[in-house]
Design a protein around this motif. Structure first.
Motif, mmCIF file in Angstrom:
data_model
loop_
_atom_site.group_PDB
_atom_site.id
_atom_site.type_symbol
_atom_site.label_atom_id
_atom_site.label_comp_id
_atom_site.label_asym_id
_atom_site.label_seq_id
_atom_site.Cartn_x
_atom_site.Cartn_y
_atom_site.Cartn_z
ATOM 1 N N HIS A 1 0.822 -1.205 0.000
ATOM 2 C CA HIS A 1 0.000 0.000 0.000
ATOM 3 C C HIS A 1 0.858 1.258 0.000
ATOM 4 O O HIS A 1 0.637 2.194 -0.785
ATOM 5 C CB HIS A 1 -0.938 -0.012 1.205
ATOM 6 C CG HIS A 1 -2.176 0.790 0.992
ATOM 7 N ND1 HIS A 1 -3.283 0.716 1.800
ATOM 8 C CD2 HIS A 1 -2.483 1.709 0.041
ATOM 9 C CE1 HIS A 1 -4.203 1.550 1.365
ATOM 10 N NE2 HIS A 1 -3.756 2.165 0.303
ATOM 11 N N ALA A 2 1.865 1.298 0.852
ATOM 12 C CA ALA A 2 2.714 2.487 0.932
ATOM 13 C C ALA A 2 3.457 2.728 -0.380
ATOM 14 O O ALA A 2 3.597 3.880 -0.825
ATOM 15 C CB ALA A 2 3.705 2.348 2.082
ATOM 16 N N SER A 3 3.937 1.665 -1.016
ATOM 17 C CA SER A 3 4.667 1.836 -2.279
ATOM 18 C C SER A 3 3.741 2.326 -3.391
ATOM 19 O O SER A 3 4.162 3.124 -4.246
ATOM 20 C CB SER A 3 5.328 0.516 -2.691
ATOM 21 O OG SER A 3 6.299 0.127 -1.734
ATOM 22 N N GLY A 4 2.498 1.860 -3.401
ATOM 23 C CA GLY A 4 1.547 2.350 -4.390
ATOM 24 C C GLY A 4 1.296 3.841 -4.240
ATOM 25 O O GLY A 4 1.291 4.598 -5.227
ATOM 26 N N VAL A 5 1.102 4.276 -2.994
ATOM 27 C CA VAL A 5 0.864 5.700 -2.742
ATOM 28 C C VAL A 5 2.108 6.523 -3.077
ATOM 29 O O VAL A 5 2.017 7.584 -3.709
ATOM 30 C CB VAL A 5 0.446 5.911 -1.268
ATOM 31 C CG1 VAL A 5 0.370 7.399 -0.944
ATOM 32 C CG2 VAL A 5 -0.887 5.242 -0.986
ATOM 33 N N ALA A 6 3.273 6.041 -2.663
ATOM 34 C CA ALA A 6 4.506 6.774 -2.942
ATOM 35 C C ALA A 6 4.735 6.919 -4.446
ATOM 36 O O ALA A 6 5.207 7.965 -4.919
ATOM 37 C CB ALA A 6 5.694 6.069 -2.288
ATOM 38 N N THR A 7 4.402 5.894 -5.205
ATOM 39 C CA THR A 7 4.610 5.942 -6.652
ATOM 40 C C THR A 7 3.708 6.978 -7.309
ATOM 41 O O THR A 7 4.158 7.766 -8.153
ATOM 42 C CB THR A 7 4.380 4.557 -7.270
ATOM 43 O OG1 THR A 7 5.286 3.609 -6.681
ATOM 44 C CG2 THR A 7 4.596 4.580 -8.778
ATOM 45 N N THR A 8 2.436 7.017 -6.932
ATOM 46 C CA THR A 8 1.551 8.024 -7.525
ATOM 47 C C THR A 8 1.937 9.430 -7.064
ATOM 48 O O THR A 8 1.818 10.397 -7.822
ATOM 49 C CB THR A 8 0.080 7.749 -7.186
ATOM 50 O OG1 THR A 8 -0.088 7.654 -5.762
ATOM 51 C CG2 THR A 8 -0.397 6.474 -7.845
ATOM 52 N N ALA A 9 2.418 9.544 -5.820
ATOM 53 C CA ALA A 9 2.887 10.849 -5.351
ATOM 54 C C ALA A 9 4.100 11.307 -6.154
ATOM 55 O O ALA A 9 4.244 12.501 -6.467
ATOM 56 C CB ALA A 9 3.220 10.793 -3.862
#
Length: 384
Positions: free
Chosen positions: A108-116
Motif C-alpha cells: 500500500h505504501a509503495s503504491g501511494v509513494a509511486t503516484t505521489a
C-alpha cells in the motif's frame, strides 16, 4: 461502539494474518518441521521498464525487530523494477504468520509513494501538497502522508497523521467556512479567518464559493491587503470550463491591480496531466485522490531456498537474488553471489541482523525523500 480497526498489538502478535498461515503454523509444528528458508518479496520477476517507488520499509523493520531473522532490503525512497525489494532469512515459523502484514505494509505504501512521485515529477518546481487523507480510512492517514513526503511532496493536511510523523499539517479554509458566513459575505469569512488563526498560518483565501473566481480573488486581495499570501481555486469540475484560462485570468487580474505578490494555488480532482497543463500559470497544487487512492503494488512473498537447497514455486525464479542500479539508470536482477553488471550499484542493503536494526540504517522521511529525488533524476522517471 468501537471503530473497525485492527490495532498494533494484533499486527505485532501475528494475528493480523490470513487464516491459512494459522493452519500452516499448526501443521508444521505438528510435523516438527521448521526449515531454515530464504524468502524474497517481489512484484515482478524481471525488469519491464516500469519503475515504482518503494515505501513501507520502516514498518516492516518495526514488525520484524526482535525476531531471529536477517533482513536485506532496498531502502525506502528508491526506485525498483523487478526482482526482490526485500529478502528475509531465518527459520520459517519465525516470520510465517507475519507475511500478510509485511506485504500490506509494503504494497500500500509503495503504491501511494509511486503516484505521489508521478505528481511531483509533473510539477517539479511547484509547491505540491497531499490533500487525499479524506479518501481513505483514517487509521492509515499517517501512511498516506509519509508516503507522499517520501516521494517529495511539500506537505500534507491531516492533523493526526502529522502527530504520528512528528510534522505539522497544513491547510487553511474549506467552502463550509465561507458558507457559514452567508452568501455575499465572503469578506467577513476571510477577515475572521485572518483575525483568528496564528501568525504562522499562511493567509490563503478560498475564492470560488459563490462568485466568479476572478471577482472573489480581487475581493480577497482588497479585504486582506498585504496580509494575503495566496488565493485557492477549488472550482467544482462541472463549473470549470477552461480551467487553465480561469487560472490565467485570475493571475492577470491580480497583477493588473498590483498584487503580483499573491500566489494562485489550485486544488480539486487533480492528477499529473492537470499539473503539467497548469504548472506555468499556477504557483502550487493540492492533490488528493490521485495519490491517496493509488492501487497497491502487487507484491508477493516467495520461498526461494529451503535448508540450503534451491526452491521456488512454478513461475517464480529460484535462488536468492541481487538487484542493481546500472550506470545508465537501469535495473538489473541476478543470482546472489554472481558477478553483477559492470559499474552496477547493489540496491539490497542490510536492514536487520539477528532481529536488530543494523547500525547506520536511516529509516527517516528526509533521507528517503532525498533518495527518491536522486533516483528519479538518475532513472529519468516521468521524463517527458
Amino acid at each position: 461502539m468501537e471503530f473497525d480497526i485492527v490495532g498494533p498489538e494484533a499486527i505485532r502478535d501475528g494475528r493480523a494474518t490470513d487464516a491459512y498461515f494459522d493452519r500452516t503454523e499448526t501443521t508444521l509444528r505438528h510435523a516438527e518441521r521448521n526449515p531454515h528458508v530464504v524468502a524474497e518479496i517481489t512484484a515482478d520477476q524481471f525488469p519491464d521498464g516500469e519503475y515504482e517507488l518503494l515505501a513501507g520499509v520502516k514498518d516492516v523493520a518495526a514488525l520484524l525487530e526482535g525476531r531471529n531473522v536477517d533482513v536485506d532490503a532496498i531502502p525506502s525512497g528508491r526506485l525498483f523494477d523487478g526482482g526482490p525489494v526485500m529478502r528475509i532469512e531465518g527459520d520459517y515459523l519465525e516470520f510465517a504468520r507475519l507475511e500478510t502484514s509485511i506485504l500490506g505494509f509494503l504494497s500500500h505504501a509503495s503504491g501511494v509513494a509511486t503516484t505521489a512521485l508521478d505528481v511531483r515529477r509533473a510539477a517539479p518546481d511547484s509547491l505540491v501538497l497531499s490533500f487525499g487523507a479524506r479518501h481513505v480510512h483514517p487509521s492509515i492517514a499517517a501512511m498516506i502522508e509519509r508516503s507522499a513526503l517520501i516521494a517529495g511532496l511539500d506537505g500534507f493536511s491531516h492533523v493526526a497523521g502529522g502527530e504520528v510523523l512528528g510534522r505539522d499539517a497544513g491547510g487553511t479554509m474549506p467552502h463550509a467556512l465561507v458558507i457559514c458566513f452567508g452568501r455575499g459575505k465572503q469578506e467577513a469569512a476571510w477577515q475572521a479567518f485572518d483575525e483568528a488563526v496564528g501568525e504562522d498560518v499562511p493567509r490563503v483565501a478560498l475564492c470560488d464559493t459563490y462568485s466568479d473566481e476572478t471577482d472573489e480573488a480581487l475581493r480577497a486581495a482588497t479585504a486582506l491587503g498585504d496580509r494575503l499570501d495566496s488565493v485557492r481555486l477549488d472550482t467544482t469540475g462541472s463549473r470549470r470550463g477552461d480551467f487553465r484560462h480561469i487560472v490565467k485570468e485570475v493571475r492577470w487580474t491580480l497583477d493588473a491591480h498590483g498584487r503580483e505578490d499573491v500566489d494562485v494555488f489550485v486544488s480539486g480532482g487533480l492528477g499529473p496531466e492537470n499539473l503539467r497543463a497548469l504548472r506555468d500559470v499556477a504557483d502550487g497544487f493540492g492533490v488528493g485522490g490521485y495519490v491517496s487512492n493509488a492501487d497497491p503494488v502487487d507484491f508477493a512473498l516467495d520461498l526461494v531456498e529451503v535448508d540450503g537447497e534451491l526452491a521456488a514455486k512454478r513461475g517464480k525464479l529460484t535462488g536468492a537474488k541481487s538487484v542493481y542500479r546500472t550506470p545508465d539508470g537501469g535495473h538489473h536482477v541476478g543470482l546472489r553471489g554472481r558477478d553483477g553488471p559492470e559499474g552496477g550499484e547493489p540496491l539490497l542493503e542490510p536492514l536487520l541482523r539477528d532481529g536488530e536494526v543494523v547500525d547506520g540504517v536511516e529509516l527517516g522521511i528526509d533521507a528517503a525523500a532525498e533518495r527518491a529525488a536522486r533516483d528519479a533524476e538518475r532513472c529519468a522517471y516521468g521524463a517527458e
